[in-house]
Design an enzyme around this catalytic site. Structure first.
Site, PDB file in Angstrom:
ATOM      1  N   GLU A  28       0.864  -1.184   0.000  1.00 14.27           N
ATOM      2  CA  GLU A  28       0.000   0.000   0.000  1.00 14.27           C
ATOM      3  C   GLU A  28       0.896   1.227   0.000  1.00 14.27           C
ATOM      4  OE1 GLU A  28      -2.523   0.230   3.513  1.00 14.27           O
ATOM      5  OE2 GLU A  28      -2.422   2.414   3.408  1.00 14.27           O
ATOM      6  N   ARG A  50       0.985  10.304   0.475  1.00 11.14           N
ATOM      7  CA  ARG A  50       1.438  11.333   1.424  1.00 11.14           C
ATOM      8  C   ARG A  50       2.555  12.198   0.842  1.00 11.14           C
ATOM      9  NH1 ARG A  50       1.296   7.806   7.048  1.00 11.14           N
ATOM     10  NH2 ARG A  50      -0.613   6.708   6.463  1.00 11.14           N
ATOM     11  N   LYS A 102     -10.428  -1.411   7.809  1.00  9.60           N
ATOM     12  CA  LYS A 102      -9.167  -1.091   8.459  1.00  9.60           C
ATOM     13  C   LYS A 102      -9.499  -0.533   9.843  1.00  9.60           C
ATOM     14  CE  LYS A 102      -5.411   2.301   8.038  1.00  9.60           C
ATOM     15  NZ  LYS A 102      -4.346   2.785   7.158  1.00  9.60           N
TER      16      LYS A 102
HETATM   17  C1  3PG Z   1      -0.280   4.670   8.752  1.00  7.65           C
HETATM   18  O1  3PG Z   1      -1.283   4.987   8.144  1.00  7.65           O
HETATM   19  O2  3PG Z   1       0.696   5.402   8.924  1.00  7.65           O
HETATM   20  C2  3PG Z   1      -0.292   3.303   9.259  1.00  7.65           C
HETATM   21  O3  3PG Z   1      -1.255   3.196  10.234  1.00  7.65           O
HETATM   22  C3  3PG Z   1       1.029   2.811   9.693  1.00  7.65           C
HETATM   23  O4  3PG Z   1       1.145   2.882  11.052  1.00  7.65           O
HETATM   24  P1  3PG Z   1       2.500   2.381  11.679  1.00  7.65           P
HETATM   25  O5  3PG Z   1       3.572   3.300  11.188  1.00  7.65           O
HETATM   26  O6  3PG Z   1       2.282   2.507  13.175  1.00  7.65           O
HETATM   27  O7  3PG Z   1       2.723   0.966  11.251  1.00  7.65           O
END
Ligand code: 3PG
Length: 209
Positions: free
Chosen positions: A39, A43, A127
């Site tokens: 995924e 960002r 999710k």
């Molecule tokens: C995110 O969207 O950043 C995810 O939830 C990843 O979270 P994590 O960095 O705690 O694995």
């Protein structure tokens, strides 16, 4: 809404990169470790380019997009070759946009009411985000009885150390997280370490299959 995601892994790496050139070697390393989905989050400006590169160059990798927060994101992801989408939340607009491009979509929820809203729209794989802050294992266990027909992908705060506890829960379909692609490891282009982290996770997951 279809949840035929097209991949086998129960581990969903959440990718945050600011250089599209990292995407293909990362995809290859994850595949080497037994993970056939990734995924790439929207960002950074390069995200769609990164998705397109993986879609074109690494056909064995099922590449999707994460952090879709606006309906218009869906069309862009579809055009880039993204095969599924993940969001930290769910709105009527996101649902309509996912349907318009016929893209498998995993919406995010954090409360029972949000889970019920998502279920009304036809989603059965959700999710749980942010999983740790939402209550983690305890929250998932509490959701199991009233929502026996729902499955979750807890994401946010999961690590190699806690992965097994999440995967052991009957209502956990898969687990997402960024621990497979640590920022420093990726910056160093240490793909051997990424493959090893992926293999560690898939080995843990295999004990539950
Ligand atoms: C995110 O969207 O950043 C995810 O939830 C990843 O979270 P994590 O960095 O705690 O694995």
């Amino acid at each position: 809404m279809s949840i035929a995601l097209g991949f086998k892994t129960r581990i969903l790496p959440v990718i945050v990169i600011d250089d599209a050139e990292l995407a293909v070697p990362m995809a290859e390393a994850l595949l080497e470790g037994g993970i056939d989905a990734m995924e790439i989050t929207l960002r950074h400006a390069c995200a769609l380019d990164a998705i397109e590169r993986v879609a074109k160059s690494v056909p064995a990798m099922v590449v999707g997009a994460g952090t879709l927060t606006r309906p218009a994101d869906f069309g862009r992801v579809a055009s880039a070759g993204g095969r599924f989408a993940v969001s930290p939340g769910l709105t009527p607009g996101l649902d309509a946009a996912a349907r318009a491009v016929e893209m498998p979509f995993i919406p995010g929820v954090m409360t029972p009411s949000e889970a019920m809203f998502a279920r009304e729209l036809g989603y059965s794989l959700l999710k749980l985000f942010p999983a740790a802050q939402a209550g983690g294992l305890g929250m998932l266990k509490a959701l199991a009885s009233p929502f026996a027909d729902l499955r979750f992908c807890p994401t946010g705060g999961v690590s190699a150390e806690t992965l097994a506890e999440f995967l052991a829960l009957p209502n956990v379909a898969m687990v997402g997280g960024s621990w497979l692609t640590p920022t420093k490891v990726v910056a160093a282009r240490d793909w051997t370490s990424v493959a090893a982290l992926a293999r560690q996770a898939t080995t843990i997951a295999a004990s539950f299959s």
